[in-house]
Design a protein around this motif. Structure first.
Motif, PDB file in Angstrom:
ATOM      1  N   LEU A  33       0.841  -1.179   0.000  1.00 49.33           N
ATOM      2  CA  LEU A  33       0.000   0.000   0.000  1.00 49.33           C
ATOM      3  C   LEU A  33       0.886   1.242   0.000  1.00 49.33           C
ATOM      4  O   LEU A  33       1.531   1.556   0.995  1.00 49.33           O
ATOM      5  N   MET A  34       0.932   1.914  -1.134  1.00 45.55           N
ATOM      6  CA  MET A  34       1.808   3.077  -1.253  1.00 45.55           C
ATOM      7  C   MET A  34       1.346   4.225  -0.349  1.00 45.55           C
ATOM      8  O   MET A  34       2.143   5.033   0.111  1.00 45.55           O
ATOM      9  N   SER A  35       0.038   4.268  -0.088  1.00 42.89           N
ATOM     10  CA  SER A  35      -0.507   5.281   0.838  1.00 42.89           C
ATOM     11  C   SER A  35       0.222   5.228   2.182  1.00 42.89           C
ATOM     12  O   SER A  35       0.490   6.253   2.791  1.00 42.89           O
ATOM     13  N   ASP A  36       0.519   4.019   2.649  1.00 41.95           N
ATOM     14  CA  ASP A  36       1.207   3.865   3.935  1.00 41.95           C
ATOM     15  C   ASP A  36       2.694   4.198   3.820  1.00 41.95           C
ATOM     16  O   ASP A  36       3.262   4.803   4.721  1.00 41.95           O
ATOM     17  N   VAL A  37       3.298   3.816   2.722  1.00 43.32           N
ATOM     18  CA  VAL A  37       4.717   4.114   2.529  1.00 43.32           C
ATOM     19  C   VAL A  37       4.939   5.627   2.566  1.00 43.32           C
ATOM     20  O   VAL A  37       5.905   6.125   3.143  1.00 43.32           O
ATOM     21  N   LEU A  38       3.996   6.360   1.979  1.00 39.05           N
ATOM     22  CA  LEU A  38       4.132   7.824   1.901  1.00 39.05           C
ATOM     23  C   LEU A  38       4.010   8.519   3.252  1.00 39.05           C
ATOM     24  O   LEU A  38       4.325   9.703   3.369  1.00 39.05           O
ATOM     25  N   THR A  39       3.551   7.795   4.273  1.00 33.98           N
ATOM     26  CA  THR A  39       3.443   8.429   5.593  1.00 33.98           C
ATOM     27  C   THR A  39       4.740   8.275   6.401  1.00 33.98           C
ATOM     28  O   THR A  39       4.853   8.843   7.482  1.00 33.98           O
ATOM     29  N   LEU A  40       5.717   7.525   5.885  1.00 30.60           N
ATOM     30  CA  LEU A  40       6.969   7.324   6.625  1.00 30.60           C
ATOM     31  C   LEU A  40       7.792   8.597   6.636  1.00 30.60           C
ATOM     32  O   LEU A  40       7.890   9.283   5.620  1.00 30.60           O
ATOM     33  N   ARG A  41       8.380   8.912   7.769  1.00 30.25           N
ATOM     34  CA  ARG A  41       9.217  10.115   7.888  1.00 30.25           C
ATOM     35  C   ARG A  41      10.692   9.797   7.663  1.00 30.25           C
ATOM     36  O   ARG A  41      11.483  10.663   7.341  1.00 30.25           O
ATOM     37  N   GLU A  42      11.074   8.543   7.884  1.00 26.77           N
ATOM     38  CA  GLU A  42      12.488   8.170   7.821  1.00 26.77           C
ATOM     39  C   GLU A  42      12.996   8.216   6.374  1.00 26.77           C
ATOM     40  O   GLU A  42      12.239   7.960   5.448  1.00 26.77           O
ATOM     41  N   ASP A  43      14.268   8.526   6.224  1.00 28.80           N
ATOM     42  CA  ASP A  43      14.899   8.459   4.903  1.00 28.80           C
ATOM     43  C   ASP A  43      15.662   7.154   4.776  1.00 28.80           C
ATOM     44  O   ASP A  43      15.997   6.526   5.775  1.00 28.80           O
ATOM     45  N   ASN A  44      15.987   6.812   3.538  1.00 33.95           N
ATOM     46  CA  ASN A  44      16.816   5.635   3.260  1.00 33.95           C
ATOM     47  C   ASN A  44      16.251   4.350   3.876  1.00 33.95           C
ATOM     48  O   ASN A  44      16.973   3.565   4.488  1.00 33.95           O
ATOM     49  N   VAL A  45      14.941   4.180   3.720  1.00 36.55           N
ATOM     50  CA  VAL A  45      14.278   2.960   4.171  1.00 36.55           C
ATOM     51  C   VAL A  45      14.359   1.953   3.018  1.00 36.55           C
ATOM     52  O   VAL A  45      14.243   2.327   1.853  1.00 36.55           O
ATOM     53  N   LEU A  46      14.552   0.671   3.347  1.00 38.74           N
ATOM     54  CA  LEU A  46      14.445  -0.367   2.321  1.00 38.74           C
ATOM     55  C   LEU A  46      12.963  -0.725   2.197  1.00 38.74           C
ATOM     56  O   LEU A  46      12.316  -1.029   3.196  1.00 38.74           O
ATOM     57  N   LEU A  47      12.437  -0.661   0.967  1.00 37.10           N
ATOM     58  CA  LEU A  47      11.032  -1.021   0.768  1.00 37.10           C
ATOM     59  C   LEU A  47      10.935  -2.440   0.218  1.00 37.10           C
ATOM     60  O   LEU A  47      11.569  -2.774  -0.783  1.00 37.10           O
ATOM     61  N   ILE A  48      10.127  -3.256   0.899  1.00 37.64           N
ATOM     62  CA  ILE A  48       9.851  -4.615   0.434  1.00 37.64           C
ATOM     63  C   ILE A  48       8.397  -4.634   0.001  1.00 37.64           C
ATOM     64  O   ILE A  48       7.511  -4.256   0.782  1.00 37.64           O
ATOM     65  N   THR A  49       8.133  -5.020  -1.243  1.00 34.88           N
ATOM     66  CA  THR A  49       6.761  -4.958  -1.727  1.00 34.88           C
ATOM     67  C   THR A  49       6.478  -6.039  -2.758  1.00 34.88           C
ATOM     68  O   THR A  49       7.401  -6.579  -3.387  1.00 34.88           O
ATOM     69  N   GLY A  50       5.203  -6.344  -2.909  1.00 34.69           N
ATOM     70  CA  GLY A  50       4.775  -7.235  -3.987  1.00 34.69           C
ATOM     71  C   GLY A  50       4.003  -6.457  -5.031  1.00 34.69           C
ATOM     72  O   GLY A  50       3.418  -7.047  -5.944  1.00 34.69           O
ATOM     73  N   LEU A  51       3.987  -5.141  -4.892  1.00 35.35           N
ATOM     74  CA  LEU A  51       3.270  -4.294  -5.858  1.00 35.35           C
ATOM     75  C   LEU A  51       4.264  -3.794  -6.898  1.00 35.35           C
ATOM     76  O   LEU A  51       5.105  -2.946  -6.601  1.00 35.35           O
ATOM     77  N   ALA A  52       4.153  -4.332  -8.106  1.00 35.39           N
ATOM     78  CA  ALA A  52       5.112  -3.944  -9.142  1.00 35.39           C
ATOM     79  C   ALA A  52       4.440  -3.054 -10.171  1.00 35.39           C
ATOM     80  O   ALA A  52       3.928  -3.532 -11.182  1.00 35.39           O
ATOM     81  N   ASN A  53       4.389  -1.764  -9.905  1.00 33.74           N
ATOM     82  CA  ASN A  53       3.935  -0.837 -10.942  1.00 33.74           C
ATOM     83  C   ASN A  53       4.727   0.469 -10.863  1.00 33.74           C
ATOM     84  O   ASN A  53       5.588   0.634 -10.001  1.00 33.74           O
ATOM     85  N   MET A  54       4.431   1.384 -11.775  1.00 33.17           N
ATOM     86  CA  MET A  54       5.182   2.636 -11.849  1.00 33.17           C
ATOM     87  C   MET A  54       5.076   3.430 -10.537  1.00 33.17           C
ATOM     88  O   MET A  54       6.008   4.115 -10.138  1.00 33.17           O
ATOM     89  N   VAL A  69      12.925  -3.892  -2.858  1.00 33.59           N
ATOM     90  CA  VAL A  69      12.936  -5.336  -3.146  1.00 33.59           C
ATOM     91  C   VAL A  69      11.535  -5.740  -3.606  1.00 33.59           C
ATOM     92  O   VAL A  69      10.563  -5.570  -2.866  1.00 33.59           O
ATOM     93  N   PHE A  70      11.425  -6.236  -4.823  1.00 30.68           N
ATOM     94  CA  PHE A  70      10.161  -6.767  -5.305  1.00 30.68           C
ATOM     95  C   PHE A  70      10.132  -8.256  -4.983  1.00 30.68           C
ATOM     96  O   PHE A  70      10.904  -9.029  -5.557  1.00 30.68           O
ATOM     97  N   ALA A  71       9.264  -8.608  -4.042  1.00 27.32           N
ATOM     98  CA  ALA A  71       9.186  -9.997  -3.586  1.00 27.32           C
ATOM     99  C   ALA A  71       8.098 -10.741  -4.360  1.00 27.32           C
ATOM    100  O   ALA A  71       7.560 -10.228  -5.332  1.00 27.32           O
ATOM    101  N   ARG A  72       7.786 -11.952  -3.908  1.00 28.78           N
ATOM    102  CA  ARG A  72       6.703 -12.762  -4.486  1.00 28.78           C
ATOM    103  C   ARG A  72       6.889 -12.991  -5.985  1.00 28.78           C
ATOM    104  O   ARG A  72       5.928 -13.085  -6.749  1.00 28.78           O
ATOM    105  N   ASN A  73       8.158 -12.949  -6.405  1.00 25.47           N
ATOM    106  CA  ASN A  73       8.489 -13.214  -7.806  1.00 25.47           C
ATOM    107  C   ASN A  73       7.900 -12.219  -8.801  1.00 25.47           C
ATOM    108  O   ASN A  73       7.683 -12.548  -9.963  1.00 25.47           O
ATOM    109  N   LYS A  74       7.649 -11.009  -8.359  1.00 23.75           N
ATOM    110  CA  LYS A  74       7.116  -9.978  -9.266  1.00 23.75           C
ATOM    111  C   LYS A  74       8.236  -9.497 -10.186  1.00 23.75           C
ATOM    112  O   LYS A  74       9.352  -9.248  -9.737  1.00 23.75           O
ATOM    113  N   LYS A  75       7.898  -9.368 -11.444  1.00 26.81           N
ATOM    114  CA  LYS A  75       8.892  -8.917 -12.420  1.00 26.81           C
ATOM    115  C   LYS A  75       8.603  -7.459 -12.781  1.00 26.81           C
ATOM    116  O   LYS A  75       7.445  -7.084 -12.957  1.00 26.81           O
TER     117      LYS A  75
END
Ligand SMILES: Nc1ncnc2c1ncn2[C@@H]1O[C@H](COP(=O)(O)OP(=O)(O)OP(=O)(O)O)[C@@H](O)[C@H]1O
Ligand SMILES: [Mg+2]
Lengths: 114, 143
Positions: A33-54, A69-75
């Motif tokens: 959920l990108m809505s939640d990612v956008l609420t993070l205040r920290e910089d240089n966070v590693l994002l792990i996601t299964g959502l592969a879009n622009m 990191v795109f997990a769940r074998n998303k290309k």
């Protein structure tokens, strides 16, 4: 952890940013959920996601996230690779589930955002 | 300095283009990185809202020495109850929007947190105007 160590731990492929395999991250966040990612205040966070879009990469760009990191074998598409390169975002593809990906990285010492 | 960008409703591939351009301009102006992040996160949330909820829109960006004013004007359904829309978790997003990774009802409250000033006006069946103002010299906002 360095990107290189992350790739080894996850048996993941570095799709772009190979030249920055020594880039280091200390904290990580997993979400589709990108809505939640956008609420993070920290910089240089590693994002792990299964959502592969622009928008995953746009969200990373706006949030100063330098590694995804795109997990769940998303290309990821050519278009996404271009956007990642333009914004110096390191991208890894990994075949494990988000749960396993997180578990392995947590075990290896990456810290949660909260 | 004045810039304008068009936003296409429903086009998630392009969503974020304007915010990205604004980020580049702020970097050229050597604006504090924390302020840049707050500015582009708020702008991107607003841009995605136009893509997700409206038909089309225009972003007007005006920089001066001390601030940047980013105004997003859209044609769309409008927001019937702005106070309700500002609440965390309130969302009318379609399933298509949710599949894109949005629609948690976090955008407007997050814009409020990040912007130095946020003004929203809306007319049902006409459209919504969002004005984000950011001051360059302001101390880090207490979030
Ligand atoms: N430009 C707009 N035009 C019409 N309605 C809007 C607009 N912006 C917001 N809204 C309404 O306000 C609600 C809340 O917006 P908000 O940005 O907080 O959440 P969201 O866009 O639904 O989800 P998220 O931002 O977490 O991805 C939306 O679901 C929508 O009903
Ligand atoms: Mg929103």
């Amino acid at each position: 952890m360095t990107v290189e160590q992350i790739a080894t731990t996850l048996n993941a492929k570095i799709i772009c940013g190979n030249d920055r395999a020594h880039h280091e991250v200390k904290i990580a966040f997993a979400s589709d959920l990108m809505s939640d990612v956008l609420t993070l205040r920290e910089d240089n966070v590693l994002l792990i996601t299964g959502l592969a879009n622009m928008q995953t990469l746009r969200t990373a760009e706006m949030s100063d996230i330098h590694c995804v990191v795109f997990a769940r074998n998303k290309k990821i598409s050519e278009e996404m690779i271009e956007l990642a390169q333009e914004n110096d975002i390191i991208v890894l593809e990994c075949s494990y589930s988000v749960f396993k990906t997180c578990g392995l990285l947590y075990n290896a010492g990456l810290l949660p955002v909260f | 300095m004045h810039f304008e960008y068009q936003i296409e409703g429903g086009n998630f591939t392009r969503a974020g283009y304007a915010s990205s351009e604004i980020k580049k301009k702020l970097k050229q102006l050597n604006v504090d990185l924390g302020i840049i992040k707050r500015t582009v996160v708020a702008t991107y949330e607003a841009e995605v809202n136009v893509v997700a909820h409206a038909y089309s829109g225009t972003i007007y960006v005006d920089f001066d020495e001390e601030k940047v004013v980013i105004k997003l004007v859209d044609e769309g359904p409008g927001i019937p109850d702005i106070d309700q829309a500002m609440k965390e978790g309130f969302s009318t997003a379609s399933s298509t929007v949710r599949e894109m990774g949005f629609g948690a009802g976090m955008g407007l409250p997050n814009m409020k947190k990040n912007a130095d000033d946020l003004q929203i006006t809306s007319e049902v069946n006409k459209g919504t105007t969002v004005v984000i103002t950011m001051f360059f010299k302001k101390e880090a906002k207490d979030l």
